[in-house]
Design an enzyme around this catalytic site. Structure first.
Site, PDB file in Angstrom:
ATOM      1  N   ASN A 120      11.892  19.511  -9.514  1.00 25.33           N
ATOM      2  CA  ASN A 120      11.269  20.813  -9.768  1.00 25.33           C
ATOM      3  C   ASN A 120      12.115  21.488 -10.843  1.00 25.33           C
ATOM      4  OD1 ASN A 120      10.300  23.405  -9.799  1.00 25.33           O
ATOM      5  ND2 ASN A 120      10.940  23.914  -7.706  1.00 25.33           N
TER       6      ASN A 120
ATOM      7  N   LYS B 219      11.557  24.252 -12.330  1.00 29.44           N
ATOM      8  CA  LYS B 219      11.494  25.723 -12.314  1.00 29.44           C
ATOM      9  C   LYS B 219      11.243  26.232 -13.743  1.00 29.44           C
ATOM     10  CE  LYS B 219      14.265  25.478  -8.213  1.00 29.44           C
ATOM     11  NZ  LYS B 219      15.220  26.060  -7.304  1.00 29.44           N
TER      12      LYS B 219
ATOM     13  N   HIS C  53       6.589  27.575  -2.954  1.00 32.78           N
ATOM     14  CA  HIS C  53       8.046  27.484  -3.118  1.00 32.78           C
ATOM     15  C   HIS C  53       8.676  28.824  -2.720  1.00 32.78           C
ATOM     16  CE1 HIS C  53      12.004  27.156  -4.916  1.00 32.78           C
ATOM     17  NE2 HIS C  53      11.826  25.853  -4.878  1.00 32.78           N
TER      18      HIS C  53
ATOM     19  N   GLU D 166      10.886  30.562  -4.014  1.00 33.98           N
ATOM     20  CA  GLU D 166      11.060  31.542  -5.101  1.00 33.98           C
ATOM     21  C   GLU D 166       9.760  32.322  -5.312  1.00 33.98           C
ATOM     22  OE1 GLU D 166      12.670  28.674  -7.803  1.00 33.98           O
ATOM     23  OE2 GLU D 166      14.531  28.691  -6.656  1.00 33.98           O
TER      24      GLU D 166
ATOM     25  N   GLU E  65      12.862  23.249   2.528  1.00 32.19           N
ATOM     26  CA  GLU E  65      13.898  23.772   1.633  1.00 32.19           C
ATOM     27  C   GLU E  65      14.487  25.045   2.229  1.00 32.19           C
ATOM     28  OE1 GLU E  65      13.259  22.264  -2.630  1.00 32.19           O
ATOM     29  OE2 GLU E  65      12.043  24.046  -2.413  1.00 32.19           O
TER      30      GLU E  65
ATOM     31  N   GLY F 269      19.914  26.138  -4.972  1.00 29.32           N
ATOM     32  CA  GLY F 269      20.671  26.603  -6.128  1.00 29.32           C
ATOM     33  C   GLY F 269      22.046  27.151  -5.794  1.00 29.32           C
TER      34      GLY F 269
ATOM     35  N   SER G 293      20.066  21.935  -3.156  1.00 30.98           N
ATOM     36  CA  SER G 293      21.351  21.397  -3.626  1.00 30.98           C
ATOM     37  C   SER G 293      21.475  19.886  -3.421  1.00 30.98           C
ATOM     38  CB  SER G 293      22.525  22.135  -2.968  1.00 30.98           C
ATOM     39  OG  SER G 293      22.486  23.515  -3.311  1.00 30.98           O
TER      40      SER G 293
HETATM   41  P1  13P Z   1      18.356  23.062  -6.218  1.00 35.39           P
HETATM   42  O1  13P Z   1      18.307  21.565  -6.117  1.00 35.39           O
HETATM   43  O2  13P Z   1      18.753  23.551  -7.591  1.00 35.39           O
HETATM   44  O3  13P Z   1      19.152  23.668  -5.112  1.00 35.39           O
HETATM   45  O4  13P Z   1      16.842  23.594  -6.022  1.00 35.39           O
HETATM   46  C1  13P Z   1      16.104  23.130  -4.971  1.00 35.39           C
HETATM   47  C2  13P Z   1      14.704  23.546  -5.127  1.00 35.39           C
HETATM   48  O5  13P Z   1      14.384  24.729  -5.041  1.00 35.39           O
HETATM   49  C3  13P Z   1      13.702  22.516  -5.423  1.00 35.39           C
HETATM   50  O6  13P Z   1      12.411  22.999  -5.300  1.00 35.39           O
END
Ligand code: 13P
Length: 263
Positions: free
Chosen positions: A20, A22, A106, A108, A177, A183, A223
């Site tokens: 992903n 983003k 997601h 976010e 997640e 992140g 992560s």
């Molecule tokens: P990270 O791997 O950067 O922690 O992000 C995970 C994520 O949100 C994947 O959709």
């Protein structure tokens, strides 16, 4: 032992490693990534590989991935097929640009844009109707975990997001997640991932039946890196990963995929 294909009765769950991206990478950066990445994953045959870039990179990416097995997906899609919805994109448009998957719900989007389970539900229905494979994201915040509410929150997300959705014919991917692991560099422990992915599969069996639960792939995200992916894939109910930061570099993403391939 690390299983390359999770086998539960008659069901084979192929490991899926999805990136992903983003809101990262311009078109020329995408092209540079693809050129570096393709030779690194040319011989991958057991793992299903997917990248979800920004919308503007979808079409150039599908051109560069033509002839390879790497799949592409969107990071979101609206529930209407077309019309006066400024700024939105429909599942059919994603298909048109070469997508086979779409990430829905997601954290976010849930947290920053305010997407509710009701919205997520409409988006999943629309994606499935159009023929895209949705990846439904669920996961608790740190506060919810600290208040011992993680299981309850994920259960509610699953139940409400999947309301009136028939999974008999159409496959679903669920990504667990935990928000606090995204992140942050702080990944969930294998124990946390085991508990929650096992719980998700049991809840799917309650919502549908054992067969559908056994056929649904469940990913871990938060992560994920090349040095922890093996621990997650070794868990019985983890069928792959949704990778953020570590999927932006061709080398590190390819090493995560290879860990799944080589087991
Ligand atoms: P990270 O791997 O950067 O922690 O992000 C995970 C994520 O949100 C994947 O959709």
């Amino acid at each position: 032992m690390l299983l390359k294909v999770k086998n539960e009765g008659d069901f084979l769950r192929q490991v899926l490693i999805a990136g992903n991206w983003k809101m990262n990478k311009l078109i020329d950066e995408t092209e540079e990534f693809c050129r570096e990445f393709l030779p690194l994953v040319e011989d991958i045959s057991k793992v299903e590989v997917l990248i979800c870039p920004v919308f503007t990179s979808l079409y150039p990416m599908q051109e560069l991935f033509k002839g390879s097995k790497v799949k592409i997906g969107g990071q979101d899609a609206f529930w209407e097929p077309r019309g006066a919805y400024t700024g939105e994109i429909s599942p059919a448009m994603l298909l048109d640009a070469g997508c086979s998957y779409v990430i829905i719900g997601h954290s976010e989007r849930r947290q920053i844009i305010g997407e509710s389970n009701v919205i997520v539900n409409r988006k999943i229905k629309a994606a499935m109707e159009a023929g895209l494979n949705p990846i439904l994201c669920v996961g608790e915040t740190l506060q919810e975990r600290e208040n011992q509410r993680a299981l309850e929150v994920v259960k509610e997300q699953l139940t409400e997001s999947l309301q009136d959705i028939d999974l008999g014919e159409k496959p679903l991917v669920v990504a667990y997640e935990p928000v606090w692991a995204i992140g942050t560099g702080v990944n969930a422990s294998s124990d946390d991932a085991r508990e929650m992915t096992g719980f998700i599969r049991k809840h799917l069996a309650r919502l549908y039946n054992e067969e559908i639960a056994a056929a649904t792939r469940i990913l871990y995200g938060g992560s994920v890196k090349e040095d922890n992916i093996r621990d997650f894939l070794a868990e019985e109910d983890v069928d792959g990963a949704l990778v953020g930061g570590a999927s932006l570099k061709a080398n590190s993403f390819a090493r995560i995929i290879r860990a799944g391939e080589d087991g």
